[in-house]
Design a protein around this motif. Structure first.
Motif, PDB file in Angstrom:
ATOM      1  N   VAL A  32       0.854  -1.184   0.000  1.00 46.89           N
ATOM      2  CA  VAL A  32       0.000   0.000   0.000  1.00 46.89           C
ATOM      3  C   VAL A  32       0.893   1.239   0.000  1.00 46.89           C
ATOM      4  O   VAL A  32       1.981   1.238   0.581  1.00 46.89           O
ATOM      5  N   LEU A  67      -9.332   4.689   1.254  1.00 48.27           N
ATOM      6  CA  LEU A  67      -8.577   3.651   0.550  1.00 48.27           C
ATOM      7  C   LEU A  67      -9.056   3.512  -0.890  1.00 48.27           C
ATOM      8  O   LEU A  67     -10.251   3.378  -1.151  1.00 48.27           O
ATOM      9  N   THR A  69      -8.512   1.044  -4.042  1.00 47.64           N
ATOM     10  CA  THR A  69      -8.024  -0.330  -4.178  1.00 47.64           C
ATOM     11  C   THR A  69      -7.839  -0.799  -5.618  1.00 47.64           C
ATOM     12  O   THR A  69      -7.487  -1.958  -5.843  1.00 47.64           O
ATOM     13  N   ALA A  77      -2.357  -0.592  -3.486  1.00 52.43           N
ATOM     14  CA  ALA A  77      -3.467   0.287  -3.138  1.00 52.43           C
ATOM     15  C   ALA A  77      -2.902   1.600  -2.595  1.00 52.43           C
ATOM     16  O   ALA A  77      -1.743   1.674  -2.174  1.00 52.43           O
ATOM     17  N   LEU A 115      -8.564  -6.071   2.070  1.00 52.71           N
ATOM     18  CA  LEU A 115      -8.974  -4.966   1.201  1.00 52.71           C
ATOM     19  C   LEU A 115      -7.868  -4.573   0.220  1.00 52.71           C
ATOM     20  O   LEU A 115      -8.140  -4.242  -0.937  1.00 52.71           O
ATOM     21  N   ILE A 116      -6.630  -4.597   0.679  1.00 51.18           N
ATOM     22  CA  ILE A 116      -5.519  -4.192  -0.195  1.00 51.18           C
ATOM     23  C   ILE A 116      -4.921  -5.384  -0.946  1.00 51.18           C
ATOM     24  O   ILE A 116      -3.917  -5.234  -1.641  1.00 51.18           O
ATOM     25  N   GLN A 117      -5.547  -6.549  -0.808  1.00 57.50           N
ATOM     26  CA  GLN A 117      -5.090  -7.771  -1.484  1.00 57.50           C
ATOM     27  C   GLN A 117      -3.605  -8.017  -1.211  1.00 57.50           C
ATOM     28  O   GLN A 117      -2.799  -8.238  -2.113  1.00 57.50           O
TER      29      GLN A 117
END
Length: 350
Positions: A32, A67, A69, A77, A115-117
């Motif tokens: 991220v 965020l 994404t 992200a 969420l950010i894989q």
């Protein structure tokens, strides 16, 4: 970021600008890109169009996150955030966001990772790096040549992941523009054929990029002036006199003849950036080497090329010169050529 906020770009367009400079921000170990916000108003602005807005609690610190994404063109992200350990500050910021229509939910670390894989990031970054390296390789080759042969000392590559920076359509075309002052900056990006044609109608490539992003061009691009032929000749005379230790022998239209202390001559013809030649002659007027723009040689970056040796056996041996056709910008290449010729003459004797 400040420019984006000043000109009221929405969060999506602001994030798009950030993604274009992502290669300068990416870390292969960090999935991220964290971008701190200076005010709650800035954070609210980003939260309104974010893919996720939440509060992440980590080690007693409350992170208010907006965020984004989308990882199609940028593998990491982007999180625009403010953080504080102060519970009163948390309450005030939470109330401010809710009063402006943003209801923040708390998330746990594992939820944020999903969420950010995060688990897929190493492979995603590897694939992105392969594509990015391939896409910017032509620009890097040109920039390397320019930094070795001209006043350009830095470059900016606006990454668009192999697509047009404006519309995203896949393209293998590269557009560049340079800004020459005491030093030079070269901008590079990818545009499709239609948007490349549009860009050519703008005052400069940087103007076009800024217009597409709905922001004004930076100051160094705003004050660009197109020089007249007379101004180019005058500036070139001063540059070769002061920086190449030459005496100006004569000026004939756009052609300058200058003499070095060695007696070697520089004959610089600058009809236009697409029609120019820099010739080096010995004391007897014999042509020794030349840089020119004639489009009759196959070179990697052309048509501008250099003949380092105009002897009968080697006159057709050429390579890219990376020059602009503006002697002030090309002094490094010109100096290298004449000093090499003088050194060769010294080695071989009179």
């Amino acid at each position: 970021m400040t420019l984006c906020f000043e000109h009221r770009l929405d969060g999506r367009d602001t994030d798009r600008c950030v993604k274009s400079i992502a290669p300068n921000l990416l870390d292969p170990e960090r999935p991220v890109i964290p971008i701190p916000m200076q005010t709650r108003e800035e954070l609210l602005h980003m939260m309104k169009t974010a893919d996720a807005a939440h509060i992440l609690i980590d080690g007693g610190i409350f992170h208010f996150n907006a965020l984004f994404t989308d990882v199609a063109t940028c593998p990491a992200a982007r999180v625009y955030y403010m953080r504080t350990p102060d519970l009163m500050a948390v309450a005030r910021l939470g109330v401010f966001m809710k009063d402006h229509g943003v209801d923040l939910k708390p998330v746990r670390g594992e939820d944020f990772a999903a969420l950010i894989q995060q688990a897929q990031y190493p492979e995603r970054h590897r694939r992105w790096l392969d594509r990015w390296t391939s896409n910017q390789r032509p620009f890097k080759g040109l920039l390397d040549g320019r930094t070795k042969n001209t006043v350009v000392d830095q470059g900016i590559w606006l990454s668009s992941n192999g697509g047009c920076l404006v519309c995203g359509q896949p393209t293998d075309r590269m557009a560049t523009s340079s800004f020459i002052g005491g030093n030079g900056v070269m901008l590079g990006l990818q545009l499709c054929a239609d948007h490349e044609a549009e860009a050519k109608a703008s005052p400069s490539l940087m103007h076009y990029v800024a217009q597409s992003a709905k922001v004004p061009p930076p100051a160094f691009a705003e004050n660009v002036e197109e020089l007249t032929a007379q101004e180019i000749v005058a500036l070139s005379c001063v540059a070769i006199r002061d920086q190449l230790d030459c005496a100006i022998e004569k000026v004939d239209g756009t052609t300058i003849t200058a003499v070095r202390p060695s007696g070697f001559r520089l004959i610089l013809r600058q009809d236009s950036p697409m029609h120019y030649a820099y010739n080096i002659q010995d004391r007897d007027g014999k042509p020794l080497s030349r840089i020119d723009s004639a489009d009759h040689h196959a070179v990697d970056y052309g048509p501008d090329h250099v003949h380092r040796d105009l002897s009968r056996k080697k006159k057709n041996e050429v390579e890219s010169s990376f020059t602009y056709g503006f002697a002030v910008a090309d002094l490094t290449a010109i100096r290298s050529l004449v000093e090499h010729a003088e050194a060769a003459a010294t080695r071989h004797g009179p």
